[in-house]
Design a protein around this motif. Structure first.
Motif, short mmCIF file in Angstrom:
data_model
loop_
_atom_site.label_atom_id
_atom_site.label_comp_id
_atom_site.label_asym_id
_atom_site.label_seq_id
_atom_site.Cartn_x
_atom_site.Cartn_y
_atom_site.Cartn_z
N THR A 50 38.40 70.12 59.57
CA THR A 50 38.28 69.00 60.49
C THR A 50 39.04 69.28 61.77
O THR A 50 40.21 69.66 61.73
N GLN A 51 38.37 69.09 62.91
CA GLN A 51 39.02 69.28 64.21
C GLN A 51 39.09 67.98 65.01
O GLN A 51 39.69 67.95 66.08
N ALA A 52 38.46 66.92 64.50
CA ALA A 52 38.47 65.63 65.18
C ALA A 52 38.13 64.53 64.19
O ALA A 52 37.40 64.77 63.23
N ILE A 62 36.75 50.98 64.88
CA ILE A 62 37.57 52.12 65.32
C ILE A 62 38.64 51.66 66.31
O ILE A 62 38.36 50.95 67.25
N TYR A 63 39.89 52.08 66.08
CA TYR A 63 40.97 51.77 67.01
C TYR A 63 41.73 53.01 67.47
O TYR A 63 42.60 52.94 68.33
N GLY A 64 41.39 54.17 66.93
CA GLY A 64 42.07 55.40 67.35
C GLY A 64 41.15 56.60 67.25
O GLY A 64 40.44 56.76 66.27
N SER A 65 41.14 57.42 68.29
CA SER A 65 40.31 58.62 68.31
C SER A 65 41.22 59.84 68.47
O SER A 65 42.09 59.87 69.35
N TYR A 66 41.02 60.82 67.61
CA TYR A 66 41.83 62.04 67.61
C TYR A 66 40.89 63.23 67.76
O TYR A 66 40.44 63.80 66.77
N PRO A 67 40.56 63.60 69.02
CA PRO A 67 39.55 64.64 69.24
C PRO A 67 40.03 66.07 69.02
O PRO A 67 39.22 66.98 68.91
N ASN A 68 41.33 66.28 68.96
CA ASN A 68 41.88 67.64 68.85
C ASN A 68 43.00 67.68 67.83
O ASN A 68 44.17 67.53 68.17
N VAL A 69 42.62 67.88 66.56
CA VAL A 69 43.61 67.97 65.49
C VAL A 69 43.34 69.21 64.66
O VAL A 69 42.26 69.80 64.72
N ALA A 78 54.10 63.00 42.66
CA ALA A 78 54.21 62.91 41.20
C ALA A 78 53.29 61.84 40.62
O ALA A 78 52.77 61.99 39.52
N ASP A 79 53.06 60.77 41.38
CA ASP A 79 52.17 59.70 40.90
C ASP A 79 50.71 59.95 41.27
O ASP A 79 49.88 59.06 41.20
N GLU A 80 50.40 61.20 41.69
CA GLU A 80 49.06 61.69 42.01
C GLU A 80 48.50 61.17 43.33
O GLU A 80 47.33 61.40 43.64
N ARG A 81 49.32 60.49 44.13
CA ARG A 81 48.87 60.15 45.47
C ARG A 81 48.76 61.44 46.28
O ARG A 81 49.50 62.39 46.04
N ILE A 82 47.84 61.46 47.22
CA ILE A 82 47.67 62.63 48.07
C ILE A 82 47.91 62.21 49.52
O ILE A 82 47.29 61.26 50.00
N THR A 83 48.82 62.91 50.18
CA THR A 83 49.10 62.65 51.59
C THR A 83 48.65 63.86 52.40
O THR A 83 48.96 65.00 52.05
N VAL A 84 47.90 63.60 53.45
CA VAL A 84 47.43 64.65 54.36
C VAL A 84 48.14 64.46 55.70
O VAL A 84 48.26 63.33 56.19
N ALA A 85 48.61 65.55 56.28
CA ALA A 85 49.19 65.53 57.62
C ALA A 85 48.34 66.42 58.52
O ALA A 85 48.01 67.54 58.15
N MET A 86 47.99 65.88 59.67
CA MET A 86 47.21 66.63 60.65
C MET A 86 48.05 66.76 61.92
O MET A 86 48.72 65.81 62.34
N ILE A 92 47.99 72.77 75.80
CA ILE A 92 48.00 74.23 75.70
C ILE A 92 47.31 74.68 74.41
O ILE A 92 46.51 75.62 74.42
N GLU A 93 47.58 74.00 73.31
CA GLU A 93 46.94 74.34 72.03
C GLU A 93 45.43 74.12 72.10
O GLU A 93 44.66 74.90 71.52
N VAL A 94 44.99 73.08 72.82
CA VAL A 94 43.56 72.84 73.00
C VAL A 94 42.94 73.99 73.79
O VAL A 94 41.87 74.50 73.44
N GLN A 95 43.61 74.43 74.85
CA GLN A 95 43.11 75.55 75.64
C GLN A 95 43.02 76.82 74.82
O GLN A 95 42.04 77.58 74.92
N ILE A 96 44.01 77.06 73.97
CA ILE A 96 43.98 78.25 73.11
C ILE A 96 42.80 78.16 72.15
O ILE A 96 42.07 79.13 71.95
N ARG A 97 42.59 76.98 71.55
CA ARG A 97 41.44 76.80 70.63
C ARG A 97 40.13 77.08 71.36
O ARG A 97 39.26 77.77 70.83
#
Length: 133
Positions: A50-52, A62-69, A78-86, A92-97
């Motif tokens: 996923t990049q966006a 929709i209240y938030g747009s993240y076009p470059n992640v 331990a309780d089997e919850r899954i957390t994702v961090a983007m 500069i990172e967008v230009q490199i991509r």
């Protein structure tokens, strides 16, 4: 007595598909959330590719747009919850991509051009020296 706090459900929209998430937390360069949707399938693969995406309320507004992640981490608790961090890319990172994508396109075009040139050379050789026997 321990009270169970009702977590706020939100949606994340990736490539037109909405999934349920909760506990969305946004930092300066990171957005993290808990995955709460069994329809998401392989969570790591989904977010590694996923990049966006867009974030909305549980009604899908929709209240938030993240076009470059880009994928940063996945934590299984331990309780089997899954957390994702983007990671939210800076300019500069967008230009490199974008440069990396352009380089990949150029390499593909060069490979196709080499094949076309080789085919062209074979046709000229066949015309000048006769066809294959």
């Amino acid at each position: 007595i321990i009270e169970r706090i009702e977590k706020m459900k939100e949606t994340i929209k990736i490539d037109g598909v909405q999934y349920i998430v909760q506990n969305v937390n946004t930092g300066i360069s990171t957005i993290a959330f808990e995955v709460d949707d069994p329809n998401m399938g392989d969570v790591e693969t989904l977010f590694r590719n996923t990049q966006a995406f867009e974030i909305g309320n549980e009604n899908g507004e929709i209240y938030g747009s993240y076009p470059n992640v880009e994928f940063e981490s996945l934590t299984i608790h331990a309780d089997e919850r899954i957390t994702v961090a983007m990671h939210i890319l800076n300019k500069i990172e967008v230009q490199i991509r974008e440069l990396q994508a352009a380089q990949t396109e150029m390499k593909t075009a060069q490979t196709e051009l080499k094949v076309t040139t080789a085919e062209h050379d074979e046709v000229i050789a066949a015309m000048m020296f006769g066809g294959e026997e």
